[in-house]
Design an enzyme around this catalytic site. Structure first.
Site, short mmCIF file in Angstrom:
data_model
loop_
_atom_site.label_atom_id
_atom_site.label_comp_id
_atom_site.label_asym_id
_atom_site.label_seq_id
_atom_site.Cartn_x
_atom_site.Cartn_y
_atom_site.Cartn_z
N LYS A 174 27.63 35.53 29.45
CA LYS A 174 26.35 36.06 29.97
C LYS A 174 25.26 35.62 29.00
O LYS A 174 24.73 36.40 28.20
CB LYS A 174 26.44 37.58 30.10
CG LYS A 174 25.40 38.13 31.06
CD LYS A 174 25.72 39.54 31.49
CE LYS A 174 24.54 40.25 32.07
NZ LYS A 174 23.88 39.60 33.20
N1 PMP Z 1 26.82 37.79 38.42
C1 PMP Z 1 25.75 37.45 37.70
C2 PMP Z 1 25.37 36.02 37.59
C3 PMP Z 1 24.98 38.44 37.09
O1 PMP Z 1 23.91 38.12 36.37
C4 PMP Z 1 25.34 39.79 37.24
C5 PMP Z 1 24.51 40.86 36.61
N2 PMP Z 1 24.90 41.12 35.30
C6 PMP Z 1 26.49 40.09 37.99
C7 PMP Z 1 27.21 39.06 38.57
C8 PMP Z 1 26.94 41.51 38.13
O2 PMP Z 1 27.50 41.92 36.92
P1 PMP Z 1 27.57 43.46 36.53
O3 PMP Z 1 28.21 44.13 37.69
O4 PMP Z 1 28.43 43.51 35.32
O5 PMP Z 1 26.19 43.93 36.30
#
Ligand code: PMP
Length: 324
Positions: A174
């Site tokens: 991330k």
């Molecule tokens: N995919 C991407 C590319 C994201 O940026 C996010 C947001 N963090 C998600 C999926 C969803 O992740 P999460 O459920 O952990 O927020």
């Protein structure tokens, strides 16, 4: 640490209110007003997006008079994994990351739903390949939960941009720089009159949204691409899979999805910490759900919010109470 709440507003030369500085930000162990939380313009985070981050939600429970952080430990573990994969200096322990988070939210004294960005970044004067020096900021902002009855379902296109893959820029990390891929897809979608985009991966299979994961419903089964489909290992996705199986008794299948399956599915939704569960009602101009927001999607959203706000006793283990 500064614990007082400073309320200050900046006014531009035209007399417009440009920034409310009443938020307190954690920056390198100090809690300071937003306007004082500045970074070096020459740092690799500024030039190359060399930062890893998490977007974490806290939900206010009026009955308990408590603010609950949702799956904080899972987010911080993923942050540590991003640090490892991005080959950054591993400066903070999980305990330090967690204490910083709690201290920041408490200092702001929020009694409402919020979203918190916790970002570890390459500071200093190095290049795109510097492992450090490492800095961190923690920035909360008020953000209400979605009202599924009021939210408009989204019209999405399949993006002409391919999702980044583990062989070039892993979507599992991330890292700020990954969001350039998301940006290209989202800007193109808006330009063409859609609300958002859905990526295909380098195998031509459905991957995820620009900042969210995807589920579809076919014949009462909940189907989502596997974690090897060029997606972020989403915490909301994990939560939905578990709640669907354990609470709602819905069968969940993790498998590849073809683009055209989205045209003929019964319901679809995007999910993430920020967007929770947001229905998708149209893909590439093809209507996919005659019931505007889809009944299974609504049921999942209700269960998700009850869980995240501390209304489900069995799942309070996923919550961190902010106030003592
Ligand atoms: N995919 C991407 C590319 C994201 O940026 C996010 C947001 N963090 C998600 C999926 C969803 O992740 P999460 O459920 O952990 O927020």
């Amino acid at each position: 640490m500064i614990w007082s709440r400073t309320r200050r507003v900046e006014i531009s030369t035209k007399g417009e209110l440009v920034m409310s500085n009443n938020r307190l930000i954690w920056l390198n162990s100090k809690i300071i007003p937003l306007g004082e939380a500045t970074i070096n313009v020459l740092s690799p985070t500024s030039q190359f997006g060399a930062n890893v981050f998490e977007g974490i939600r806290c939900y206010w429970n009026e009955e308990d008079k408590q603010l609950y952080a949702f799956k904080l430990d899972e987010h911080l573990k993923r942050l540590k994994n991003s640090i490892k994969m991005f080959r950054m200096e591993d400066k903070y322990t999980i305990e330090e990351l967690k204490q910083g988070f709690i201290d920041t939210v408490r200092a702001n004294n929020y009694k409402e739903d919020i979203a918190v960005r916790q970002t570890v970044f390459i500071d200093g004067f190095g290049s795109w390949m510097s492992p450090g020096p490492i800095s961190m900021f923690i920035a909360p902002i008020a953000k209400s939960r979605i009202d599924i009855e009021k939210v408009n379902g989204m019209k999405c296109c399949i993006s002409s941009w391919e999702r980044i893959s583990d062989r070039n820029l892993s979507p599992k990390v991330k890292v700020g720089a990954n969001y350039i891929n998301s940006r290209m897809a989202q800007m193109e979608a808006l330009e063409n009159g859609y609300d958002s985009a859905i990526f295909l991966n380098n195998q031509g299979k459905v991957s995820e949204g620009p900042g969210s994961c995807l589920f579809m419903v076919r014949d009462n089964k909940l189907i989502t691409p596997p974690i090897t489909a060029s997606i972020l290992e989403s915490i909301t996705r994990d939560t939905i899979i578990q709640l669907a199986k354990e609470v709602l008794n819905i069968e969940v299948v993790e498998r590849e999805i073809d683009r055209t399956e989205l045209y003929i599915c019964d319901e679809a939704f995007l999910c993430g910490s920020a967007m929770e569960i947001t229905p998708v009602i149209n893909v590439d101009g093809i209507e996919i759900s005659d019931e505007v927001k889809g009944s299974i999607s609504k049921e999942i959203h209700k269960t998700y919010i009850e869980t995240a706000t501390g209304k489900k006793e069995d799942y309070k283990k996923w919550l961190t109470a902010i106030y003592v």
